[in-house]
Design a protein around this motif. Structure first.
Motif, PDB file in Angstrom:
ATOM      1  N   LEU A 172      28.800  33.032  34.358  1.00 35.48           N
ATOM      2  CA  LEU A 172      29.493  34.302  34.114  1.00 35.48           C
ATOM      3  C   LEU A 172      30.405  34.653  35.287  1.00 35.48           C
ATOM      4  O   LEU A 172      31.547  35.106  35.076  1.00 35.48           O
ATOM      5  N   THR A 173      29.916  34.459  36.503  1.00 34.96           N
ATOM      6  CA  THR A 173      30.715  34.776  37.691  1.00 34.96           C
ATOM      7  C   THR A 173      31.998  33.945  37.722  1.00 34.96           C
ATOM      8  O   THR A 173      33.089  34.475  37.995  1.00 34.96           O
ATOM      9  N   VAL A 174      31.880  32.653  37.436  1.00 35.88           N
ATOM     10  CA  VAL A 174      33.066  31.776  37.440  1.00 35.88           C
ATOM     11  C   VAL A 174      34.007  32.144  36.295  1.00 35.88           C
ATOM     12  O   VAL A 174      35.236  32.099  36.461  1.00 35.88           O
ATOM     13  N   PHE A 175      33.457  32.510  35.142  1.00 40.21           N
ATOM     14  CA  PHE A 175      34.307  32.935  34.022  1.00 40.21           C
ATOM     15  C   PHE A 175      35.141  34.164  34.401  1.00 40.21           C
ATOM     16  O   PHE A 175      36.366  34.185  34.195  1.00 40.21           O
ATOM     17  N   ILE A 176      34.506  35.187  34.965  1.00 43.64           N
ATOM     18  CA  ILE A 176      35.226  36.399  35.363  1.00 43.64           C
ATOM     19  C   ILE A 176      36.209  36.099  36.493  1.00 43.64           C
ATOM     20  O   ILE A 176      37.339  36.627  36.516  1.00 43.64           O
ATOM     21  N   LEU A 177      35.815  35.242  37.424  1.00 43.44           N
ATOM     22  CA  LEU A 177      36.705  34.832  38.510  1.00 43.44           C
ATOM     23  C   LEU A 177      37.963  34.164  37.957  1.00 43.44           C
ATOM     24  O   LEU A 177      39.094  34.512  38.350  1.00 43.44           O
ATOM     25  N   MET A 178      37.775  33.216  37.037  1.00 45.41           N
ATOM     26  CA  MET A 178      38.921  32.505  36.475  1.00 45.41           C
ATOM     27  C   MET A 178      39.798  33.440  35.629  1.00 45.41           C
ATOM     28  O   MET A 178      41.027  33.320  35.638  1.00 45.41           O
ATOM     29  N   TYR A 179      39.152  34.349  34.915  1.00 41.18           N
ATOM     30  CA  TYR A 179      39.909  35.296  34.094  1.00 41.18           C
ATOM     31  C   TYR A 179      40.819  36.146  34.970  1.00 41.18           C
ATOM     32  O   TYR A 179      42.013  36.324  34.655  1.00 41.18           O
ATOM     33  N   ILE A 180      40.281  36.678  36.050  1.00 35.72           N
ATOM     34  CA  ILE A 180      41.079  37.526  36.950  1.00 35.72           C
ATOM     35  C   ILE A 180      42.161  36.717  37.652  1.00 35.72           C
ATOM     36  O   ILE A 180      43.315  37.173  37.801  1.00 35.72           O
ATOM     37  N   LEU A 181      41.826  35.502  38.067  1.00 35.98           N
ATOM     38  CA  LEU A 181      42.816  34.644  38.725  1.00 35.98           C
ATOM     39  C   LEU A 181      43.983  34.308  37.801  1.00 35.98           C
ATOM     40  O   LEU A 181      45.144  34.245  38.232  1.00 35.98           O
ATOM     41  N   GLU A 182      43.688  34.087  36.528  1.00 36.55           N
ATOM     42  CA  GLU A 182      44.709  33.665  35.570  1.00 36.55           C
ATOM     43  C   GLU A 182      45.489  34.844  34.983  1.00 36.55           C
ATOM     44  O   GLU A 182      46.682  34.725  34.722  1.00 36.55           O
ATOM     45  N   LYS A 183      44.821  35.984  34.786  1.00 39.85           N
ATOM     46  CA  LYS A 183      45.433  37.088  34.050  1.00 39.85           C
ATOM     47  C   LYS A 183      46.046  38.161  34.940  1.00 39.85           C
ATOM     48  O   LYS A 183      46.942  38.890  34.510  1.00 39.85           O
ATOM     49  N   LYS A 184      45.565  38.283  36.158  1.00 42.06           N
ATOM     50  CA  LYS A 184      46.028  39.353  37.036  1.00 42.06           C
ATOM     51  C   LYS A 184      47.003  38.815  38.083  1.00 42.06           C
ATOM     52  O   LYS A 184      46.752  37.794  38.717  1.00 42.06           O
ATOM     53  N   LYS A 185      48.086  39.531  38.256  1.00 40.30           N
ATOM     54  CA  LYS A 185      49.090  39.105  39.228  1.00 40.30           C
ATOM     55  C   LYS A 185      48.631  39.354  40.659  1.00 40.30           C
ATOM     56  O   LYS A 185      49.012  38.635  41.580  1.00 40.30           O
ATOM     57  N   GLU A 186      47.812  40.377  40.824  1.00 40.02           N
ATOM     58  CA  GLU A 186      47.357  40.725  42.166  1.00 40.02           C
ATOM     59  C   GLU A 186      45.846  40.938  42.177  1.00 40.02           C
ATOM     60  O   GLU A 186      45.289  41.551  41.264  1.00 40.02           O
ATOM     61  N   ILE A 187      45.179  40.392  43.192  1.00 38.94           N
ATOM     62  CA  ILE A 187      43.743  40.587  43.354  1.00 38.94           C
ATOM     63  C   ILE A 187      43.526  41.872  44.150  1.00 38.94           C
ATOM     64  O   ILE A 187      43.998  41.994  45.282  1.00 38.94           O
TER      65      ILE A 187
END
Length: 533
Positions: free
Chosen positions: A98-113
């Motif tokens: 779950l942690t890696v899924f949310i990490l990848m989702y934010i990395l791919e979908k969000k322009k800024e962390i």
């Protein structure tokens, strides 16, 4: 996870309070009392499958291959077997995915962390580590991805610091006993760490590749393991995936594998957190193979290749599904220890006042309140049992380790049992000597002994000094229609292995190296018991 289970059972207790008394008493007994814990494990098992689907979808944008990835996980014999336990391993593995899924989702979908994103990562890391301490390794994926994603580097370090603060805070909130009794926490942590480093009597790794060649192989089988290795190669060489995305998906399994290979414990469940990631990598490899076929082949040729590939994948899934279903079917049968408990309860009057010896994994099923009557041998590495027992219960979960582990030995003086009888309660359809040792079957039926099983539980031999008493016990089982074998004690499997008159594997002489390993374990156990660790 201890506190989550506690919460679930508090709710269960409150429900029992409002139910009719008769129904409440029934639901308060086994097996009904285990239901809340099992439901919690099932919840995390489903969460793991959904997380694998999500990671696969981010990588492939294909519902088909994402579903296949989830199926790879669901049909995994290791995942399926552990989904039946009220333990921390499935929740740990699901939270890592779950942690890696949310990490990848934010990395791919969000322009800024943002700071908010880092707080979410911190909470996830803290929650995962609280499930089982080695879950903290999931932080490696977050750290690696963030370091390569955020510029300037100092800004990334600041965000990671915030992430770390929230991870620690979450961990402590979920595990308040650490602050309440820090000394005990440190002692238990050091004990567990040292035990993993030196091994456990009977379950010590003899080859560094054990968790590759045994745990992961039995967990997914060779076809999917090879496919996942191919997936690693594809991701590593891919020019379409950003470096931070590669690190997000590969960082955790790589670091965890390095730690796993240094572990001296043989338990297959230690490899469980890697299974969701191997399922993702295998599905991604399959996706890329499918793309290559579509781009390079056409018409009937393409159809035949896709058909062949589909058949191969169905066979791989079919083998794992069969093994998982086989496990589930065997698990429904009456376990040998339940039969053992029934046998002793039915003959409770006949054995009053007798001295009975049994191993750790069977003694609690004999129904005695005075445990001094039951001797446990599991913690000793060199044991010489005297002949002053009336009944001895030997079982594969407790005593096979003395046969398979070169660092352990056991000798039993059967002089008092001369002319006695033995009863065998076997979970196998073959002679015991033909069945391979299976550590995982201590928890539920598992390979490599699963193909030989007709019921769960250990192989049990009961030795009686009084042959008439042995005959009475055997008749109890026969009247109930329970398969058993009654014979002279000399025909017993463990008599041949452990008796002073025999020359079985349990009587081997220990090497100096074995004695040193045993001394380390004994000292470690004594330190923990005395509170000086």
């Amino acid at each position: 996870m201890i506190y989550m289970n506690a919460f679930v059972y508090i709710v269960y207790e409150l429900i029992l309070e409002v139910l009719p008394h008769k129904l409440s008493r029934t639901l308060d007994k086994w097996p009904y009392r285990d239901i809340p814990g099992h439901l919690l494990t099932i919840f995390f098992s489903i969460l793991g499958a959904l997380s694998v689907y999500g990671i696969c979808f981010i990588l492939t944008k294909s519902r088909l291959y994402s579903t296949i990835g989830s199926l790879f996980l669901i049909t995994s014999p290791l995942w399926n077997a552990n989904s039946h336990f009220i333990t921390v391993d499935i929740p740990l593995s699901a939270l890592c995915a779950l942690t890696v899924f949310i990490l990848m989702y934010i990395l791919e979908k969000k322009k800024e962390i943002t700071v908010q994103h880092m707080i979410v990562f911190g909470i996830l890391i803290g929650f995962t580590a609280s499930a089982k301490y080695n879950g903290a390794v999931i932080a490696s994926a977050v750290i690696a991805a963030i370091v390569f994603r955020i510029r300037p580097l100092m800004h990334g370090i600041k965000l990671l610091t915030i992430c770390g603060i929230f991870a620690i805070a979450t961990f402590l909130v979920i595990n308040p006993f650490i602050l309440i009794n820090f000394r005990t926490f440190i002692q238990d942590f050091l004990y567990a760490s040292n035990l993993v480093a030196i091994g456990h009597p009977g379950f010590t790794v003899t080859a560094f590749h054990h968790h590759l060649s045994k745990s992961l192989y039995l967990g997914l089988r060779s076809g999917l393991i090879l496919l996942s290795v191919f997936g690693v190669m594809i991701i590593t060489k891919s020019s379409k995936l950003k470096i931070y995305s590669k690190l997000a998906i590969l960082g955790f399994p790589f670091v965890y594998l390095m730690i796993l290979l240094r572990t001296k414990m043989t338990f297959h469940r230690y490899a469980l957190p890697m299974i969701p990631f191997l399922a993702v990598l295998a599905a991604y490899a399959l996706f890329k193979i499918g793309q290559y076929i579509k781009n390079h082949y056409h018409g009937n040729q393409q159809f035949l290749i896709i058909l062949t590939l589909s058949v191969v994948i169905l066979l791989v899934l079919g083998v794992n599904t069969y093994q998982s279903l086989r496990h589930n079917i065997v698990l429904q049968k009456t376990a040998t220890r339940i039969i053992l408990g029934y046998l002793f309860s039915e003959n409770n009057k006949e054995i009053s006042g007798l001295k009975i010896g049994a191993g750790n994994y069977c003694m609690n099923f004999l129904g005695f309140s005075a445990k001094k009557e039951i001797m446990s041998w599991v913690r000793n590495s060199e044991v010489d049992i005297t002949n002053d027992y009336n009944i001895i219960v030997l079982d594969s979960f407790t005593h096979d380790r003395y046969i398979t582990d070169e660092n352990m030995q056991l000798q039993i003086d059967f002089l008092n049992f001369s002319g006695g009888r033995s009863i065998t309660i076997s979970p196998y359809n073959k002679n015991k000597i033909a069945v391979p040792f299976s550590p995982m079957s201590m928890y539920s039926p598992y390979y490599p002994d699963l193909p030989f099983r007709i019921k769960p539980g250990p192989y049990i031999e009961i030795y009686f000094a009084d042959p008439q008493l042995g005959q009475t016990f055997a008749q109890t089982l026969t009247r109930k229609g329970i398969d058993n074998t009654s014979s002279y004690i000399e025909r017993g499997y463990y008599f041949g292995m452990f008796s002073k008159e025999g020359s079985g594997a349990g009587k081997k002489s220990l090497s100096d190296k074995a004695k040193k390993i045993n001394q380390k374990f004994i000292k470690l156990f004594q330190k923990r018991k005395s509170g000086t660790l």
